[in-house]
Design a protein around this motif. Structure first.
Motif, PDB file in Angstrom:
ATOM      1  N   SER A   1      12.822   9.679 -20.383  1.00 27.29           N
ATOM      2  CA  SER A   1      12.498   9.719 -18.951  1.00 27.29           C
ATOM      3  C   SER A   1      13.744   9.767 -18.051  1.00 27.29           C
ATOM      4  N   THR A   2      14.911   9.504 -18.621  1.00 25.62           N
ATOM      5  CA  THR A   2      16.151   9.545 -17.825  1.00 25.62           C
ATOM      6  C   THR A   2      16.730  10.960 -17.726  1.00 25.62           C
ATOM      7  N   ASP A   3      16.114  11.914 -18.472  1.00 25.73           N
ATOM      8  CA  ASP A   3      16.623  13.294 -18.531  1.00 25.73           C
ATOM      9  C   ASP A   3      18.009  13.386 -19.161  1.00 25.73           C
ATOM     10  N   ALA A   4      18.348  12.423 -20.007  1.00 25.20           N
ATOM     11  CA  ALA A   4      19.636  12.463 -20.707  1.00 25.20           C
ATOM     12  C   ALA A   4      19.675  13.686 -21.630  1.00 25.20           C
ATOM     13  N   ASP A   5      20.855  14.320 -21.712  1.00 26.43           N
ATOM     14  CA  ASP A   5      20.984  15.480 -22.610  1.00 26.43           C
ATOM     15  C   ASP A   5      21.853  15.185 -23.830  1.00 26.43           C
TER      16      ASP A   5
ATOM     17  N   MET B   1      33.020  14.867 -24.926  1.00 25.88           N
ATOM     18  CA  MET B   1      33.807  15.301 -23.757  1.00 25.88           C
ATOM     19  C   MET B   1      34.268  16.748 -23.897  1.00 25.88           C
ATOM     20  N   LYS B   2      34.472  17.187 -25.130  1.00 26.70           N
ATOM     21  CA  LYS B   2      34.879  18.570 -25.367  1.00 26.70           C
ATOM     22  C   LYS B   2      33.684  19.519 -25.216  1.00 26.70           C
ATOM     23  N   GLU B   3      32.547  19.134 -25.804  1.00 25.84           N
ATOM     24  CA  GLU B   3      31.372  20.020 -25.847  1.00 25.84           C
ATOM     25  C   GLU B   3      30.496  19.937 -24.599  1.00 25.84           C
ATOM     26  N   LYS B   4      30.395  18.730 -24.025  1.00 26.16           N
ATOM     27  CA  LYS B   4      29.517  18.526 -22.853  1.00 26.16           C
ATOM     28  C   LYS B   4      30.212  17.597 -21.860  1.00 26.16           C
ATOM     29  N   PRO B   5      31.211  18.106 -21.150  1.00 26.33           N
ATOM     30  CA  PRO B   5      31.995  17.239 -20.261  1.00 26.33           C
ATOM     31  C   PRO B   5      31.174  16.599 -19.140  1.00 26.33           C
ATOM     32  N   ASN B   6      30.012  17.171 -18.821  1.00 26.32           N
ATOM     33  CA  ASN B   6      29.163  16.590 -17.766  1.00 26.32           C
ATOM     34  C   ASN B   6      27.892  15.968 -18.345  1.00 26.32           C
ATOM     35  N   ALA B   7      27.985  15.499 -19.568  1.00 25.96           N
ATOM     36  CA  ALA B   7      26.811  14.962 -20.271  1.00 25.96           C
ATOM     37  C   ALA B   7      26.207  13.761 -19.557  1.00 25.96           C
ATOM     38  N   LYS B   8      24.881  13.635 -19.731  1.00 26.11           N
ATOM     39  CA  LYS B   8      24.170  12.415 -19.341  1.00 26.11           C
ATOM     40  C   LYS B   8      23.762  11.753 -20.656  1.00 26.11           C
ATOM     41  N   ILE B   9      24.390  10.627 -20.945  1.00 28.63           N
ATOM     42  CA  ILE B   9      24.246  10.013 -22.271  1.00 28.63           C
ATOM     43  C   ILE B   9      23.277   8.831 -22.245  1.00 28.63           C
ATOM     44  N   ALA B  10      22.302   8.858 -23.166  1.00 28.67           N
ATOM     45  CA  ALA B  10      21.395   7.720 -23.371  1.00 28.67           C
ATOM     46  C   ALA B  10      21.764   7.068 -24.702  1.00 28.67           C
ATOM     47  N   ILE B  11      21.883   5.746 -24.682  1.00 28.81           N
ATOM     48  CA  ILE B  11      22.262   5.011 -25.896  1.00 28.81           C
ATOM     49  C   ILE B  11      21.126   4.081 -26.314  1.00 28.81           C
ATOM     50  N   LEU B  12      20.787   4.115 -27.590  1.00 24.49           N
ATOM     51  CA  LEU B  12      19.879   3.122 -28.170  1.00 24.49           C
ATOM     52  C   LEU B  12      20.681   2.368 -29.222  1.00 24.49           C
ATOM     53  N   TYR B  13      20.708   1.028 -29.117  1.00 21.84           N
ATOM     54  CA  TYR B  13      21.521   0.267 -30.078  1.00 21.84           C
ATOM     55  C   TYR B  13      20.814  -1.017 -30.498  1.00 21.84           C
TER      56      TYR B  13
ATOM     57  N   GLY C   1       8.817  15.844 -27.720  1.00 23.23           N
ATOM     58  CA  GLY C   1       9.546  17.043 -27.299  1.00 23.23           C
ATOM     59  C   GLY C   1      10.863  16.788 -26.595  1.00 23.23           C
ATOM     60  N   TRP C   2      11.559  15.706 -26.986  1.00 22.85           N
ATOM     61  CA  TRP C   2      12.877  15.422 -26.399  1.00 22.85           C
ATOM     62  C   TRP C   2      13.953  16.004 -27.317  1.00 22.85           C
ATOM     63  N   LYS C   3      14.770  16.929 -26.787  1.00 21.84           N
ATOM     64  CA  LYS C   3      15.747  17.623 -27.628  1.00 21.84           C
ATOM     65  C   LYS C   3      17.169  17.547 -27.058  1.00 21.84           C
ATOM     66  N   PRO C   4      17.723  16.357 -26.935  1.00 29.26           N
ATOM     67  CA  PRO C   4      19.114  16.248 -26.482  1.00 29.26           C
ATOM     68  C   PRO C   4      20.081  16.545 -27.637  1.00 29.26           C
ATOM     69  N   MET C   5      21.393  16.621 -27.351  1.00 25.70           N
ATOM     70  CA  MET C   5      22.371  16.583 -28.438  1.00 25.70           C
ATOM     71  C   MET C   5      22.229  15.191 -29.061  1.00 25.70           C
ATOM     72  N   HIS C   6      21.953  15.144 -30.356  1.00 24.02           N
ATOM     73  CA  HIS C   6      21.636  13.870 -31.015  1.00 24.02           C
ATOM     74  C   HIS C   6      22.808  13.447 -31.901  1.00 24.02           C
ATOM     75  N   ILE C   7      23.478  12.365 -31.512  1.00 25.02           N
ATOM     76  CA  ILE C   7      24.605  11.852 -32.302  1.00 25.02           C
ATOM     77  C   ILE C   7      24.163  10.557 -32.974  1.00 25.02           C
ATOM     78  N   LEU C   8      24.281  10.534 -34.298  1.00 26.79           N
ATOM     79  CA  LEU C   8      23.756   9.435 -35.110  1.00 26.79           C
ATOM     80  C   LEU C   8      24.891   8.704 -35.828  1.00 26.79           C
TER      81      LEU C   8
END
Length: 409
Positions: A230-234, A171-183, A256-263
């Motif tokens: 394919s969702t264009d999540a960043d 929320m601080k770095e990308k307040p308008n982020a589109k988040i994709a979750i894999l769990y 070639g998918w390069k979103p902000m990657h949180i692990l």
């Protein structure tokens, strides 16, 4: 005759006086099954085979550490007998091994059984039997429930707290982020997702564009990564165990998918994840830590890490020192040793839990500066602090302050 009686009487009185004025150590020795004057029998269940076998090194490290303790005289003169079984990360097998340890091997406690689904499968059994299920190797939030499950205790920072820290960062770095979750489709995966949703609050609905789950039995998650791209999540929130994390990093690079990657921090091992995935593919990934990274040059002259290296040289020379699971296993084994020392000669299961629930500001050589272990009868979460870090070059670089999540039990 009367003189002999008199002498015997005086001798008996002297003995009684000695017993009353001595430390009372003999009188106060208390044991449950699994403990004696010479031994403390500890059970353990690990995935030495199967989809989570990368974690098997934790059990091997703990076994090596207890060998070190025994070589140095044991705990209050007692040697640790460490009985460790494989469950292949399969809950029905975990149940079978737990029953064997408790009913056949007659251990004092089960220490560090690994994984959320395996521990969930044995939690009711352990609590019904009143056998400690101590310092479980999973960060699920539910292990901190002393009211309903007084015989189960976690160790590492819980998954929801960790996710909330990531939510604040997003929320601080990308307040308008589109988040994709894999769990992973189990309690472990869902706990992380809940923490992120709670952390994002009202914005969760608009920020999370897809939640994709996978089964631990799947051979690969490649198709999920393609779908997420394919969702264009960043922003990509990656809630996977080591084998699948390495697959995800490789596939992301391939397409070639390069979103902000949180692990999630259960899969940050350089030895078992980053190196196999390729250092060049892992740049910029963000995660969190509470343990020192053995590959980080800043700890070269650190006393805690020197002691760790000396331990490995002598008792586990074949260990991969770049594998975060080795420092993890070492540090949690030290925590158990502290608890058993606190037990003194009262080695009952009840006292083991009592001592585990009264750890105050314990600092260990493998923990980051400022991270301390604390428990109480109402707080079964020994660790709750984390620091964010970013992968750069061939190592993790920490940044920002040591943070605490908002989740208790």
């Amino acid at each position: 005759m009367s003189v002999i009686n008199l002498r015997l009487g005086a001798f008996a009185a002297a003995l009684a006086l000695l017993a009353a004025t001595s430390s009372g150590a003999f009188a106060q020795k208390k044991y449950d099954v699994g403990a004696s004057d010479t031994e403390i029998k500890i059970g353990n269940i690990m995935p030495y085979s199967g989809p989570a076998s990368a974690y098997g090194v934790i059990g091997k490290t703990e076994e090596a550490y207890f060998r070190k303790i025994n070589a140095e005289g044991g705990i209050n003169g007692r040697k640790i007998n460490f009985v460790s079984y494989d469950d292949a990360y399969s809950p029905p097998k975990t149940v079978e091994q737990a029953r064997k340890l408790v009913e056949s091997d007659e251990v004092l406690l089960i220490f560090q059984p690994l994984g959320t689904p395996p521990n969930t499968a044995i939690q009711k059994y352990m609590n019904t039997k009143k056998v400690p299920q101590l310092f479980v190797a999973t960060g699920a939030t539910k292990w901190n429930d002393p009211k309903d499950f007084p015989w189960t205790m976690g160790w590492q920072p819980n998954y929801q707290s960790e996710s909330q820290i990531y939510a604040k960062y997003i929320m601080k770095e990308k307040p308008n982020a589109k988040i994709a979750i894999l769990y992973q489709n189990d309690d472990y995966g869902k706990d992380y997702v809940k923490g992120l949703r709670d952390g994002l609050g009202a914005k969760a609905a608009s920020m999370i564009v897809i939640e994709e789950s996978y089964e631990v039995s799947q051979p690969t998650i490649d198709s999920s990564i393609v779908k997420l791209k394919s969702t264009d999540a960043d922003v990509f929130f990656n809630v996977t165990t080591p084998k699948f994390t390495a697959q995800a990093i490789k596939k992301m690079n391939e397409i070639g998918w390069k979103p902000m990657h949180i692990l999630n921090n259960v899969s940050v091992s350089i030895g078992s994840v980053m190196k196999p995935a390729g250092f060049e593919n892992s740049q910029g990934i963000i995660s969190s830590a509470y343990l020192k990274d053995p590959t980080d040059a800043q700890w070269k002259n650190d006393a805690g890490m020197k002691a760790w290296n000396e331990f490995l040289d002598k008792y586990y020379p074949e260990a991969n020192r770049a594998d975060a699971s080795v420092i993890y296993g070492y540090t949690v084994a030290q925590t158990l040793v502290q608890v058993l020392k606190q037990c003194g000669d009262n080695l009952t299961r009840e006292n083991v839990m009592k001592q585990a629930a009264s750890i105050k500001n314990l600092e260990l050589g493998g923990l980051l500066p400022g991270v301390k272990i604390n428990t109480s009868p109402t707080d079964f979460a020994p660790l709750s602090q984390l620091q964010l870090m970013r992968f750069k070059g061939e190592t993790w670089e920490r940044f920002g302050d040591v943070l605490s999540g908002d989740v208790g039990g």
